[in-house]
Design a protein around this motif. Structure first.
Motif: not given
Lengths: 208, 105
Positions: B19, B45-46, B42-43, B37-38, B83, B76, B80
Motif C-alpha cells: 500500500f 495511512t493504511l 489515505k493509502v 493529497a488523497h 493532508a 491515524a 488526515p
C-alpha cells in the motif's frame, strides 16, 4: 462555563461533571505506563504526580477562546457510541485506502474531482473536528476547510460526493452528542463550487 | 505458534509495503495536487497501519507492541490533519483543481 443548551447535554452529578478529567487522567496514566515500562511503586508515584500536573494545566484549556472566538464548550459525548464509532472509523480507513489504491492502479484512472460545500449543524467545534477528520479518512473525500459551520470538501468521484452529502456520516457524528439524529436533518445548503475564485472567496470571507 | 505469528507478520508487512508503494505511485500518477493529497493521505495511512500491525505480530504480546499500537493511533490521527493542512494552504494560495475535460467543449 455556561453550557450550550440541547438534548443529551444535561450535566448532573459528580461523575458526569468531572468525567472528562477522569478519562483524561486514566489515558495519561496509561500512556505513562506504556512509555515507561516500569511498574514499581516509585515510577507509578512519579507518573501520578505528572498526570496530576498535566490535568491541572489542562483545566484552563476550556477558558481559552479559539481563533474565531468560540469556546470548547463541554457538551457531553456519549462514550459507548464513541467506541463503536472508532471501530467504524477503522473500517473506513481500510476501505478508503483500498478504494484510492484501486483508483491509482486503474489504467484509465476514472476520477472526476470536484469541490463541494455544505453546511452542518453540529453542536460544537470538537464535533466539527471529528467530522472533518472522519471525512478525510473515508473513501475519496478530503476536508479542505471548515469555516464557521461550512465544510469545504474535495471529492474524487461523483459517487463519493453523493455519499458525503447524503449526511450519513454526519449523522453518525451527531449521534455521538444527541440521542437521535437522522441523515435528513444534516448536510444542508449543498453547493458544488466550480470556480476557484468562488472557493477562495468562501474560505476568505468565512461565515456570512 | 511461532510460525503462525511470523507468517501473519510477514503477510501484514508485505501488504503494508504494497500500500505504501501504491501511495507513492498515486502521488506520481494523479493529475493535480489535491488528488495527490488523497493518495498520500489515505493509502499511505493504511500502509503504515498495516505495517505496524505486522510488526506487532512479530514482537508478540508485550510492551513493545503496545508502543507500536500508540504509533498507529497517532499516525491515524495526524495523517488526515496533515493532508487537510496541505490542501487548504494550496487552495488559499490559488492552486487550480484539475477538472475532467468536458466532451462538448
Amino acid at each position: 462555563m455556561n453550557q450550550t443548551s440541547g438534548p443529551a447535554q444535561v450535566q448532573t452529578g459528580f461523575f458526569r461533571k468531572y468525567r472528562g478529567l477522569f478519562f483524561q487522567a486514566v489515558l495519561l496514566m496509561a500512556l505513562w505506563l506504556i512509555l515507561s515500562g516500569h511498574f514499581d511503586l516509585e515510577h507509578i508515584i512519579y507518573g501520578a504526580l505528572s498526570v496530576l500536573l498535566v490535568v491541572w494545566l489542562n483545566t484552563s484549556i476550556r477558558r481559552i477562546p479559539l481563533r474565531n472566538g468560540e469556546y470548547l464548550t463541554g457538551s457531553c459525548i456519549i462514550t459507548h457510541r464513541l467506541v463503536m464509532y472508532l471501530f467504524w472509523l477503522a473500517l473506513q480507513i481500510v476501505k478508503s485506502g483500498i478504494f484510492v489504491a484501486y483508483l491509482t492502479l486503474h489504467p484509465k484512472m476514472p476520477i472526476n474531482p470536484m469541490i463541494v460545500r455544505f453546511k452542518s449543524d453540529l453542536p460544537n467545534p470538537l464535533a466539527k473536528v471529528i467530522l472533518g477528520n472522519s471525512i478525510t479518512l473515508t473513501p475519496g473525500t478530503l476536508t479542505v476547510d471548515i469555516k464557521g459551520s461550512f465544510f469545504i470538501v474535495h471529492a474524487l468521484l461523483d459517487e463519493t460526493e453523493e455519499e458525503l452529502v447524503s449526511g450519513e456520516m454526519e449523522a453518525r457524528v451527531g449521534r455521538l452528542y444527541y440521542d437521535h439524529c437522522t441523515p435528513e436533518q444534516m448536510c444542508t445548503d449543498i453547493h458544488i463550487l466550480n470556480d476557484l475564485r468562488e472557493t477562495r472567496d468562501h474560505i476568505e470571507r468565512g461565515e456570512k | 505458534m511461532e510460525s503462525i505469528t511470523n507468517a501473519l507478520a510477514i503477510i501484514f508487512v508485505l501488504l503494508g509495503s504494497f500500500f505504501m508503494l501504491v501511495g507513492s505511485i498515486g502521488v506520481v500518477r494523479f493529475p493535480d495536487f489535491y488528488s495527490r493529497a488523497h493518495a498520500s493521505g489515505k493509502v499511505d495511512t493504511l500502509g503504515i497501519l498495516l505495517f505496524i500491525i505486522g510488526l506487532m505480530f512479530f514482537s508478540g504480546l508485550n510492551l513493545i507492541s503496545l508502543k507500536l499500537l500508540l504509533i498507529a493511533v497517532f499516525v491515524a490521527m495526524t495523517s488526515p490533519v496533515a493532508a487537510h493542512a496541505l490542501a487548504r494552504r494550496a487552495l488559499v494560495f490559488g492552486l487550480k483543481p484539475w477538472k475532467k475535460k468536458q466532451e462538448e467543449k
